[in-house]
Write a protein that holds these residues in place. Sequence first.
Motif, PDB file in Angstrom:
ATOM      1  N   TYR A  26     -26.628  29.843   9.049  1.00 47.73           N
ATOM      2  CA  TYR A  26     -27.644  30.669   8.427  1.00 47.73           C
ATOM      3  C   TYR A  26     -27.024  31.896   7.757  1.00 47.73           C
ATOM      4  O   TYR A  26     -25.871  32.242   8.013  1.00 47.73           O
ATOM      5  CB  TYR A  26     -28.653  31.147   9.496  1.00 47.73           C
ATOM      6  CG  TYR A  26     -29.138  30.038  10.383  1.00 47.73           C
ATOM      7  CD1 TYR A  26     -30.256  29.278  10.037  1.00 47.73           C
ATOM      8  CD2 TYR A  26     -28.460  29.727  11.566  1.00 47.73           C
ATOM      9  CE1 TYR A  26     -30.692  28.251  10.842  1.00 47.73           C
ATOM     10  CE2 TYR A  26     -28.896  28.687  12.375  1.00 47.73           C
ATOM     11  CZ  TYR A  26     -30.007  27.953  12.011  1.00 47.73           C
ATOM     12  OH  TYR A  26     -30.431  26.925  12.797  1.00 47.73           O
ATOM     13  N   ASP A  56     -28.877  26.229   6.287  1.00 54.72           N
ATOM     14  CA  ASP A  56     -30.327  26.391   6.402  1.00 54.72           C
ATOM     15  C   ASP A  56     -30.791  27.604   5.601  1.00 54.72           C
ATOM     16  O   ASP A  56     -30.905  28.712   6.112  1.00 54.72           O
ATOM     17  CB  ASP A  56     -30.717  26.536   7.875  1.00 54.72           C
ATOM     18  CG  ASP A  56     -32.217  26.447   8.087  1.00 54.72           C
ATOM     19  OD1 ASP A  56     -32.918  25.965   7.174  1.00 54.72           O
ATOM     20  OD2 ASP A  56     -32.692  26.859   9.164  1.00 54.72           O
ATOM     21  N   ASN A  85     -35.032  28.372   4.560  1.00 56.15           N
ATOM     22  CA  ASN A  85     -34.789  28.355   5.999  1.00 56.15           C
ATOM     23  C   ASN A  85     -35.934  27.665   6.734  1.00 56.15           C
ATOM     24  O   ASN A  85     -37.085  28.067   6.628  1.00 56.15           O
ATOM     25  CB  ASN A  85     -34.631  29.802   6.497  1.00 56.15           C
ATOM     26  CG  ASN A  85     -34.440  29.872   8.001  1.00 56.15           C
ATOM     27  OD1 ASN A  85     -35.384  30.144   8.718  1.00 56.15           O
ATOM     28  ND2 ASN A  85     -33.239  29.629   8.471  1.00 56.15           N
ATOM     29  N   SER A  91     -33.646  21.390  10.970  1.00 54.71           N
ATOM     30  CA  SER A  91     -32.310  21.117  10.417  1.00 54.71           C
ATOM     31  C   SER A  91     -31.647  19.958  11.147  1.00 54.71           C
ATOM     32  O   SER A  91     -31.050  19.071  10.533  1.00 54.71           O
ATOM     33  CB  SER A  91     -31.435  22.372  10.508  1.00 54.71           C
ATOM     34  OG  SER A  91     -31.927  23.401   9.678  1.00 54.71           O
TER      35      SER A  91
END
Length: 295
Positions: A26, A56, A85, A91
């Motif tokens: 992230y 993500d 995201n 994910s």
Amino acid sequence: MHKHFSLLHNKYNKNNAETLVGMALYHGDKEEWVIQAIDSILNQTYEDFVFVVVIDGEVSVKMTNLLKDKAFSDNRLVLAQNTFNVGLAESMNRAVEWGACLSPTFFARMDADDISTPNRLSRQVSYLRKHSYISVLGSALTEINEKGEKVGSRVMPSSHRQIINILPRRCSLNHPTVVIRYSVFEQGYRYNNSLLNTQDYFLWITLAAEGFVFRNLKDRLLAFRRVNNFYKRRGLTKSINEFKARWHAMVKLKRLTPYNVFYACGVLTLRIMPGNVVKWAYKLDRHLLERFGKH
């Protein structure tokens, strides 16, 4: 393939892989830690895997270039991108679904700030090959700080019976260490993507209620990054989600006992207390878990 999930780099040239390793990263993840995490998988003694790293949402150009450099150097590293995201659960679900065409036998979790020992996959895969009745296999871990120095450990109960008995009170598997048989996903089970946390806890409860068998190895096969804010207040939303998970476990596993209810309420209260109190309770919990959680 999901319309908001695409491949950024894929040079994997085999038709199958015994294991798919899934990791999400992230915005805000440290480049140094991400590279350490990736290298710890690519340098495994076990080699029959494809490593899917899901970006993500948006990350820095520097991070993207570092990831591409790694992917160009090892074809087992596949980079995927979420348009925005969506969280860890979704994910990992997308990675699982993309990898199904490779007919993998196992799915291994990895986090972007942790480090797997070189023999982690070899140890876990060989164990699962020999014990075909086990569907979910975790391990103990070593806790490290920002500098990579050891600051603790987390040894979970080993036997299926102990894992299930403890599950209404706490998540009894270290999620970043887990390897799951792909047949679990082939039967339709997934992480709950409506949750932003405790996704793994809810999945273990569901699988336990359905009769899947769990096991934890006592080997410390992963270095888990415990950062400075680890003991901060969890926040009301996450604390309530944890309470809901414990209550769900009590109901699903038919363990709605006064002790389990008292424990769940006590932890909910503890989560919103000052960090130094949480730190003391965490250390006590680790001591009790290692002392009484043995099979």
